[in-house]
Design a protein around this motif. Structure first.
Motif, PDB file in Angstrom:
ATOM      1  N   CYS A  27       1.404  -1.463   0.025  1.00 36.23           N
ATOM      2  CA  CYS A  27      -0.267   0.115   0.247  1.00 36.23           C
ATOM      3  C   CYS A  27       0.832   1.690  -0.022  1.00 36.23           C
ATOM      4  N   LEU A  28       0.675   2.188  -1.058  1.00 36.60           N
ATOM      5  CA  LEU A  28       1.299   3.555  -1.087  1.00 36.60           C
ATOM      6  C   LEU A  28       1.026   4.441   0.695  1.00 36.60           C
ATOM      7  N   MET A  48      -7.359  -5.511  -3.071  1.00 36.47           N
ATOM      8  CA  MET A  48      -8.521  -5.539  -3.420  1.00 36.47           C
ATOM      9  C   MET A  48      -9.951  -5.076  -1.642  1.00 36.47           C
ATOM     10  N   ARG A  49      -9.237  -6.091  -1.406  1.00 37.27           N
ATOM     11  CA  ARG A  49      -9.936  -6.335   0.534  1.00 37.27           C
ATOM     12  C   ARG A  49      -9.444  -4.811   0.787  1.00 37.27           C
ATOM     13  N   HIS A  50      -8.552  -4.772   0.822  1.00 35.80           N
ATOM     14  CA  HIS A  50      -7.395  -3.889   2.000  1.00 35.80           C
ATOM     15  C   HIS A  50      -7.914  -2.480   1.361  1.00 35.80           C
ATOM     16  N   THR A  51      -8.727  -1.786   0.261  1.00 34.14           N
ATOM     17  CA  THR A  51      -9.049  -0.967  -0.469  1.00 34.14           C
ATOM     18  C   THR A  51     -10.239  -0.887   0.647  1.00 34.14           C
ATOM     19  N   GLY A  52     -10.908  -1.891   0.416  1.00 39.95           N
ATOM     20  CA  GLY A  52     -12.700  -2.385   0.542  1.00 39.95           C
ATOM     21  C   GLY A  52     -12.606  -1.411   2.555  1.00 39.95           C
ATOM     22  N   MET A  53     -11.743  -1.745   2.925  1.00 34.02           N
ATOM     23  CA  MET A  53     -11.315  -2.095   4.740  1.00 34.02           C
ATOM     24  C   MET A  53     -10.722  -0.622   4.897  1.00 34.02           C
TER      25      MET A  53
END
Length: 73
Positions: A27-28, A48-53
């Protein structure tokens, strides 16, 4: 006067046959990193899971492979 003989030998580079390409992402915005995998889709799903959370949408993706250089006969 010194004379030199130059020889040119052709080579090729390929992916090493005993290895796989490894995919990674980080992640940036925070210190999060995806679990390295030989499956690029699995790493994408983790992103995508990280973005959602978290709402973080920027990632650095890394593909690592090992090369083998051989002389062309």
């Amino acid at each position: 006067m010194t004379r030199s003989i130059l020889r040119y030998v052709r080579h090729r580079i390929t992916q090493h046959p005993d290895t796989d390409v490894t995919f990674e992402a980080e992640c940036l915005k925070c210190e999060w990193t995806a679990t390295p995998s030989t499956d690029d889709a699995a790493v994408d799903v983790e992103c995508m899971r990280h973005t959602g959370m978290t709402g973080h949408g920027g990632f650095r993706r890394i593909c690592t492979s090992f090369a083998l250089v051989e002389r062309v006969e």
